[in-house]
Scaffold this motif. Structure first.
Motif, PDB file in Angstrom:
ATOM      1  N   VAL A 148       0.919  -1.305   0.160  1.00 34.70           N
ATOM      2  CA  VAL A 148      -0.627   0.010   0.216  1.00 34.70           C
ATOM      3  C   VAL A 148       0.410   1.026  -0.241  1.00 34.70           C
ATOM      4  O   VAL A 148       1.741   1.005   0.460  1.00 34.70           O
ATOM      5  N   ASN A 149       0.669   2.651  -0.398  1.00 35.02           N
ATOM      6  CA  ASN A 149       1.339   3.564  -0.676  1.00 35.02           C
ATOM      7  C   ASN A 149       0.737   4.465   0.850  1.00 35.02           C
ATOM      8  O   ASN A 149      -0.335   4.478   1.450  1.00 35.02           O
ATOM      9  N   ARG A 150       1.805   5.117   0.931  1.00 38.41           N
ATOM     10  CA  ARG A 150       2.414   5.287   2.728  1.00 38.41           C
ATOM     11  C   ARG A 150       2.126   6.392   3.056  1.00 38.41           C
ATOM     12  O   ARG A 150       1.377   7.238   2.410  1.00 38.41           O
ATOM     13  N   GLY A 151       0.557   6.424   4.388  1.00 41.11           N
ATOM     14  CA  GLY A 151       0.268   7.394   3.843  1.00 41.11           C
ATOM     15  C   GLY A 151      -1.200   7.958   3.561  1.00 41.11           C
ATOM     16  O   GLY A 151      -1.252   9.135   4.068  1.00 41.11           O
ATOM     17  N   THR A 152      -1.613   7.478   2.439  1.00 39.81           N
ATOM     18  CA  THR A 152      -2.924   7.261   1.792  1.00 39.81           C
ATOM     19  C   THR A 152      -3.734   7.185   2.189  1.00 39.81           C
ATOM     20  O   THR A 152      -3.973   6.871   3.263  1.00 39.81           O
ATOM     21  N   LEU A 153      -5.630   7.688   1.577  1.00 34.52           N
ATOM     22  CA  LEU A 153      -6.323   7.273   2.308  1.00 34.52           C
ATOM     23  C   LEU A 153      -6.824   5.780   1.873  1.00 34.52           C
ATOM     24  O   LEU A 153      -6.606   5.114   2.746  1.00 34.52           O
TER      25      LEU A 153
END
Length: 266
Positions: A148-153
């Motif tokens: 998953v992309n860090r710090g995203t929704l």
């Protein structure tokens, strides 16, 4: 006396014409302006695949463009695409540099400034994995490795949904997330359907598929306040596309999955 009466009559006529002109201006709205110009100015992100991006012939194509063209056709005017950014698109709309905006997520804050037509495009965060891996819901994420992309929704949604035993691996950008998934570093990945569509289209050997959705937030068409005629015209065009299966065709072509009407509900 005759001259004076003639002048009075002429002055009265001018006043009446002026009043009629003002009344006409007061009644004029976006639909009138669009019809007069013979074109509708539509604000789009020019690099937002698969919703809108440059094709091989350098024309802008995508899901948003299909819908924008249908709206223009319904109004019998030319489609004029205007490239906007996340920062300038609302001012472009309120300054009437564009008539409508594509790909606008609903929020109460935005509703204070602009109006929203009905949802026309699905936007959701999905868990994606190979067809051979059985994953049907959040409980099945237990003991699975997930990129998953860090710090995203996406990160927030996954963290809230995943069991404690899930191995969530966070990366700094979407390319790294995709690479981790397709190279087998992780069993699953969590991305928005815009990013997911690219993987579904290109990774044929891996046979990836959407397992389930973590969050749904459909895209709306934004327009200025008090433009009821334009709002109805946009809603009618979208409803016609939905009824005739045109939205489903666009979803299959660009998002690589059939349209689920439930994904058009806020």
């Amino acid at each position: 006396m005759i001259v004076r009466n003639t002048l009075k009559s002429a002055l009265a006529a001018l006043i009446m014409l002026g009043a009629a002109g003002l009344a006409s201006q007061a009644k004029a709205d976006a639909i009138d302006d669009i019809a007069r110009a013979g074109a509708i100015n539509v604000g789009i992100f020019s690099d937002f695949p698969p919703f809108s991006s440059a094709s091989a012939d350098m024309s802008i194509k995508g899901y948003d463009i299909d819908v924008a063209q249908a709206i223009a056709d319904s109004l019998k005017v030319k489609l004029n695409l205007v490239s906007v950014t996340g920062q300038n698109r609302i001012p472009y709309l309120t300054d009437k540099r564009v008539d409508i905006l594509m790909s606008v997520g609903y929020s109460k804050e935005r509703e204070q400034v602009i109006d929203f037509a009905a949802a026309y495009a699905p936007y959701y965060i999905a868990v994606i994995g190979p067809a051979e891996l059985a994953v049907k819901g959040k409980d099945d994420l237990a003991d699975k490795s997930i990129a998953v992309n860090r710090g995203t929704l996406e990160d927030t949604s996954l963290t809230q949904a995943a069991p404690a035993s899930a191995d969530i691996r966070r990366f700094d950008n979407y390319n790294s997330v995709i690479q981790a998934f397709i190279s087998g570093q992780t069993q699953l990945m969590v991305v928005g359907n815009d990013v997911g569509a690219q993987v579904l289209a290109k990774q044929v050997a891996l046979k990836p598929e959407q397992k389930f959705q973590l969050l749904t937030s459909p895209s709306h068409i934004g327009l200025n306040k008090n433009e009821d005629r334009l709002k109805k015209a946009v809603n009618d065009a979208v409803a016609k596309m939905l009824a005739e299966g045109k939205l489903d065709e666009s979803s299959k072509a660009w998002l690589k999955t059939p349209l689920n009407p439930d994904n058009l509900k806020d």
